[in-house]
Design a protein around this motif. Sequence first.
Motif, PDB file in Angstrom:
ATOM      1  N   LYS A 141       0.830  -1.198   0.000  1.00 52.31           N
ATOM      2  CA  LYS A 141       0.000   0.000   0.000  1.00 52.31           C
ATOM      3  C   LYS A 141       0.868   1.254   0.000  1.00 52.31           C
ATOM      4  N   ASP A 142       1.918   1.261   0.825  1.00 46.62           N
ATOM      5  CA  ASP A 142       2.809   2.421   0.873  1.00 46.62           C
ATOM      6  C   ASP A 142       3.464   2.664  -0.473  1.00 46.62           C
ATOM      7  N   ASP A 143       3.965   1.591  -1.093  1.00 45.93           N
ATOM      8  CA  ASP A 143       4.611   1.722  -2.392  1.00 45.93           C
ATOM      9  C   ASP A 143       3.617   2.148  -3.459  1.00 45.93           C
ATOM     10  N   GLY A 144       2.391   1.640  -3.339  1.00 44.41           N
ATOM     11  CA  GLY A 144       1.365   1.997  -4.314  1.00 44.41           C
ATOM     12  C   GLY A 144       1.018   3.470  -4.255  1.00 44.41           C
ATOM     13  N   MET A 145       1.009   4.025  -3.031  1.00 41.74           N
ATOM     14  CA  MET A 145       0.739   5.451  -2.892  1.00 41.74           C
ATOM     15  C   MET A 145       1.877   6.262  -3.493  1.00 41.74           C
ATOM     16  N   GLY A 146       3.080   5.711  -3.362  1.00 35.24           N
ATOM     17  CA  GLY A 146       4.232   6.428  -3.891  1.00 35.24           C
ATOM     18  C   GLY A 146       4.311   6.408  -5.409  1.00 35.24           C
TER      19      GLY A 146
END
Length: 494
Positions: free
Chosen positions: A273-278
């Motif tokens: 999720k964190d990487d996807g937001m980035g």
Amino acid sequence: MFGIIVCGVTVSLISWIYLHWRNVREYWAKRGVPHSPPHPLMGSLTFLQQRNPALWMIDTYQQFKKPYVGIWLFWRPALIINSPEIARNILIKDFDNFRNRFLKPGSFDPLKNSLFTANDPMWSAMRRGLTSVFTSSKLKAMQSLFDLKANDLVKRIKNTKDTSKLDVRSLFTDYTTDVISTAAFGVETTATLTGEDPIRTVTKTLMTFDWYKGLCWSTIFFFPKLADWLRFPIFPESSTQFFKKVFETVSKQRRDNGIDDVKDVLDAILKLKDDGMGNKQGYTDNDIWAQAVTFLFAGFETSSSVLSFMLYELSFRPDLQEKMYEELIEAKKIHGSLDLSIQADLKYLNSVFKETLRMYPPLGWLDRQTLNDYKVDEKLTIPAGTPIYVNAIGMQYDGDIYPDPKTFNPERFLPENEKELKPFTFMPFGDGPRSCIAKRFGQISVRNAMSYLVLNFKFKPLPGAPKPSEVKYENKHLFLVPGESLHIEFEPRN
């Protein structure tokens, strides 16, 4: 005048339906593809809710014994692949044209973008993000989890006064629910030892199939557009909401403590999720927690079913039990322990496991959908959008490949014999880029449990119990799972 118009419209509609049906009926005949005549409404799917699809796949393979067979999903033409060479092309060589599955939950379903059902490019991005969890080193780090639950399994059996009362499938589902819940949600559960746990209560509802759930799943697998229109869910809303709350609670605790390294599925999902937001992938909250729910469901019932069939077959084969027992004792004597890497090299343990998967693969086919027109061979080209089913279980019951295929014979998979097997004729975990991401996890959970059980017990069939070949399958389920309770006697070893 109005009556004439109504009659004219009715005649035109009936004529259109008839002409369309005639085109549908003659679709595979015009292309020279072997097939059985379709039912006017169900097409080739008249077996649904009356017979397990895996058994139908075996019959279809043996009826035609051709590289491919034409079928209809209601009125939609689809193709069953019975050839290992064509299977290789679809799953690996021409994978770019077969990146997506045909089955699809409805657009309303919170699990529509799980790794099992998502289409590209979301599927490939999620696959990359979750792969790190299932490396050998990460799985070895879970040794204590697997050992704890295997020990609980042994304790549960020893604490049961009359082991013949234990339902083997339910017992193993307690175990797999515990193992996967801890790995997927980071939640400690107690089902293996006690038979009770809040998460286990929910998984009991997920593994119970009635006519309505069978209808939902059949439609999602074979007529996904209708499933979307009728709003047929994969799981009941109450179940998905339960898992969503568990995920939200545990993930908050995990974030509050900080995530320094990806240790399990939960860490990987949160990092995804964190990487996807980035990178602006645009994952929703549902997309993220759906991965944990899918990992739980795809693993807890499939692994428990394989363990059930494996143990039941062994109860009728004391010779195999002794070979496995002696192998485990010898390995323990040499290495001082039986860790996961040692179990992976034990030939009898693994040959019994593989033979179980050959005869009882949880999902007997691999569904794909063509992105572009595809040349199957020199005689046949199929249009874009055609559903494809690689008939894995059909090949695994081919007597020319596996002599006497209905006989449980692990000798087929001993190292000296296995090397002679034709490639792409044994695919219980699929093959190619879209094969089961949790293959190693599933193998470890089965091998470790079976190692502990063989070391502690002898398995014996009950008087009058059905032989393995007589066991009924669940007809309303799309997975190949027992359709009746399985009971054996556990005799403690001295």
